[in-house]
Design an enzyme around this catalytic site. Sequence first.
Site, PDB file in Angstrom:
ATOM      1  N   ASP A  28      -4.514   8.169  -4.238  1.00 47.61           N
ATOM      2  CA  ASP A  28      -3.749   7.480  -3.210  1.00 47.61           C
ATOM      3  C   ASP A  28      -2.533   6.869  -3.898  1.00 47.61           C
ATOM      4  O   ASP A  28      -2.674   6.102  -4.849  1.00 47.61           O
ATOM      5  CB  ASP A  28      -4.623   6.381  -2.575  1.00 47.61           C
ATOM      6  CG  ASP A  28      -4.294   6.161  -1.113  1.00 47.61           C
ATOM      7  OD1 ASP A  28      -3.093   6.106  -0.786  1.00 47.61           O
ATOM      8  OD2 ASP A  28      -5.232   6.041  -0.310  1.00 47.61           O
ATOM      9  N   ASP A  52       0.702   6.744   0.808  1.00 48.04           N
ATOM     10  CA  ASP A  52       0.553   5.660   1.773  1.00 48.04           C
ATOM     11  C   ASP A  52       1.874   5.357   2.486  1.00 48.04           C
ATOM     12  O   ASP A  52       2.903   5.179   1.834  1.00 48.04           O
ATOM     13  CB  ASP A  52       0.088   4.422   0.990  1.00 48.04           C
ATOM     14  CG  ASP A  52      -0.446   3.316   1.871  1.00 48.04           C
ATOM     15  OD1 ASP A  52      -1.489   3.522   2.502  1.00 48.04           O
ATOM     16  OD2 ASP A  52       0.183   2.236   1.911  1.00 48.04           O
ATOM     17  N   GLU A 111       1.177   9.921   4.557  1.00 47.08           N
ATOM     18  CA  GLU A 111       0.790   9.161   5.749  1.00 47.08           C
ATOM     19  C   GLU A 111       2.076   8.760   6.467  1.00 47.08           C
ATOM     20  O   GLU A 111       2.964   8.162   5.863  1.00 47.08           O
ATOM     21  CB  GLU A 111      -0.008   7.920   5.355  1.00 47.08           C
ATOM     22  CG  GLU A 111      -0.597   7.224   6.577  1.00 47.08           C
ATOM     23  CD  GLU A 111      -0.958   5.766   6.354  1.00 47.08           C
ATOM     24  OE1 GLU A 111      -1.781   5.251   7.119  1.00 47.08           O
ATOM     25  OE2 GLU A 111      -0.413   5.141   5.423  1.00 47.08           O
ATOM     26  N   HIS A 170     -10.369   5.302   6.803  1.00 44.01           N
ATOM     27  CA  HIS A 170     -10.732   3.900   6.529  1.00 44.01           C
ATOM     28  C   HIS A 170      -9.971   2.899   7.410  1.00 44.01           C
ATOM     29  O   HIS A 170     -10.232   1.707   7.332  1.00 44.01           O
ATOM     30  CB  HIS A 170     -10.483   3.594   5.054  1.00 44.01           C
ATOM     31  CG  HIS A 170      -9.017   3.624   4.714  1.00 44.01           C
ATOM     32  ND1 HIS A 170      -8.254   4.773   4.803  1.00 44.01           N
ATOM     33  CD2 HIS A 170      -8.157   2.647   4.346  1.00 44.01           C
ATOM     34  CE1 HIS A 170      -7.003   4.492   4.484  1.00 44.01           C
ATOM     35  NE2 HIS A 170      -6.911   3.219   4.199  1.00 44.01           N
ATOM     36  N   ASP A 171      -9.003   3.375   8.175  1.00 49.55           N
ATOM     37  CA  ASP A 171      -8.236   2.498   9.070  1.00 49.55           C
ATOM     38  C   ASP A 171      -8.640   2.652  10.530  1.00 49.55           C
ATOM     39  O   ASP A 171      -8.103   1.961  11.397  1.00 49.55           O
ATOM     40  CB  ASP A 171      -6.735   2.836   8.982  1.00 49.55           C
ATOM     41  CG  ASP A 171      -6.139   2.550   7.622  1.00 49.55           C
ATOM     42  OD1 ASP A 171      -6.611   1.619   6.941  1.00 49.55           O
ATOM     43  OD2 ASP A 171      -5.193   3.268   7.241  1.00 49.55           O
TER      44      ASP A 171
HETATM   45  C1  GLC Z   1      -1.960   2.447   5.022  1.00 49.30           C
HETATM   46  C2  GLC Z   1      -3.386   2.372   4.559  1.00 49.30           C
HETATM   47  C3  GLC Z   1      -3.948   1.064   5.008  1.00 49.30           C
HETATM   48  C4  GLC Z   1      -3.159  -0.049   4.362  1.00 49.30           C
HETATM   49  C5  GLC Z   1      -1.668   0.095   4.645  1.00 49.30           C
HETATM   50  C6  GLC Z   1      -0.854  -0.750   3.711  1.00 49.30           C
HETATM   51  O1  GLC Z   1      -1.847   2.483   6.395  1.00 49.30           O
HETATM   52  O2  GLC Z   1      -4.101   3.473   5.007  1.00 49.30           O
HETATM   53  O3  GLC Z   1      -5.308   0.934   4.697  1.00 49.30           O
HETATM   54  O4  GLC Z   1      -3.602  -1.286   4.822  1.00 49.30           O
HETATM   55  O5  GLC Z   1      -1.210   1.401   4.482  1.00 49.30           O
HETATM   56  O6  GLC Z   1      -0.896  -0.223   2.414  1.00 49.30           O
END
Ligand code: GLC
Length: 573
Positions: free
Chosen positions: A100, A201, A269, A343-344
């Site tokens: 990540d 991310d 992402e 995980h979100d």
């Molecule tokens: C992304 C991650 C999340 C995190 C955010 C800030 O959305 O998946 O878990 O809180 O970024 O890094």
Amino acid sequence: MLSRKKDWRQQVAYQIYPRSFADSNGDGIGDLPGITAKLDHLDALGVGIVWLSPVYDSPNDDNGYDIRDYRSIMQEFGSMADFDAMLAGMQQRGIRLMMDLVVNHTSDEHAWFKQARSAKTNPYHDYYIWHDPVDGREPTNWEAAFSGSAWTFNEATGEYYLHMFSKKQPDLNWENPKVRQEVYELMHFWLKKGVGGFRMDVINMISKPWLEAGTFSKSEARLPNAPKVQDGFLQPAFEMVTHGPRFMAFMREMKQEVLDHYDCISVGEAPCATLEQAQEITNPETGALDMVFQFEHMDVDSQAGKGKWALKALHLPDLKASLSRWQTGLHGKGWNSLYWCNHDQPRAVSRFGDAGLHRVRSAKMLATCLHMMQGTPFIYQGEELGMTNVKWFNIKAYQDIETRNMYAQAVLQQGRPHQDVMASIHAKGRDNARTPMQWSASQHAGFTQGTPWLALNDNFSQVNAAQARADADSVFHHYRQLIALRKNWPVLVDGDFELLLPKHTALFAFTRRLHDVQLLVLCNFSAQFQGLPLKQLPDFSAATPLIGNLPSSEWAMAPDTLAAWEARVYVLA
Ligand code: GLC
Ligand code: CA
């Protein structure tokens, strides 16, 4: 150097959230030796790629998404030697490790930020994003993702710094070439160790439009406020910073400087990403990344423009319209990622299926539906067991910063009823996905010998990996079969996609076709029997069963009806 990517498109990825996966030393926190000890579980499933959520040194304001040192391992998770052993274990099994990469922001405890905030003249100052106060307060009305303003005042310099997430996650200034070089170097560091790619991310937030104009940190250029969607000063502001003007240039530079030199794959992402933007990012010739995580289908059960906590019942045609637009839109033009959860997000079976009576069947139906589409499926740990959401009534049981901050704001500041806010948390809270992995029916589900950092879901005596591996009819074995099919059926990898029955409120039906091979996928997203409108479907009277969640020997008994949550895939003759 040319990119030398091994063929990965027929593989399935598995996401590990290390804190909740497996604890090897009894401190209640999952760790790297814990992962290494469980690699056979992934091997048995047949996954070819692991996405590992952050394991770097972090003060854990956001469970590792706030990085203090990109080149060392979080003490709670183990040592670099433990990391190397885990990586070797994956490599022995032919599993590619995707790290990540969290580089939109760092922790406020990162050495760069400590320097940067000390003085305007410090060489690291321009590593971050600053603004003078406007009318004595925050420069804009932007709200951070974890509640509160996206700007925090820094006494030493008399300026505000920008953070799109918590105030312990200051955003990096990608306009500064030194920042970009630092990022590329740390990527080389991990790739040289043998990792096989990155999940990036919130990567489409790195180019901030106003910085491109050269108005670095200065107050003369007044930043736009975010459009008002609620009363009060603060407004959600992701749209203000996604896919900024220099985003693609930064990504292409990263590709040229780093990604092209390794056998590695990438997924960005991309909150708020449109289909057109995803085409641009993943275009095989002119793009930069292999795929993106888009969010459109994650918004179908919340009220438009009001954020994820504003619940709305799912209307299946909305979900189908969204997914099918992305299927056809990226076909031959880019590459999709496929996911129901991570995980979100809440647990898929609780959100889109039935977590009660039909848990097993609906979990298999959801898996079938997703895995028959084009793109790379991502399985989130526990999804392959049909793990479900949790429902705790005391906010203190929750650990997630997003959930806790939202509760404090909604209940304590805005006076909204506890019950309503808890209903949103039960449906959408991130801790639903973060309860410890359920390995067995023994104490603490075999996750730890100690006290788990977050409570377990109390259904672990029925829902666990030991049970699932031993039961040939389990969700686990269904996933295993789906993963194996993708390796043997080129139509799943390369075939086109056509949505059928777009307006049907319970059936999700589509075909995949490659040359003379055609699959018909029929999924029932309801607990009611569904008669099939045969005239609107291709003739499958002579078709052969490929996979389903009820014995295919029974399909012929009800050729034109699907049972509750049933899924069938036919190979058309
Ligand atoms: C992304 C991650 C999340 C995190 C955010 C800030 O959305 O998946 O878990 O809180 O970024 O890094
Ligand atoms: Ca541990």
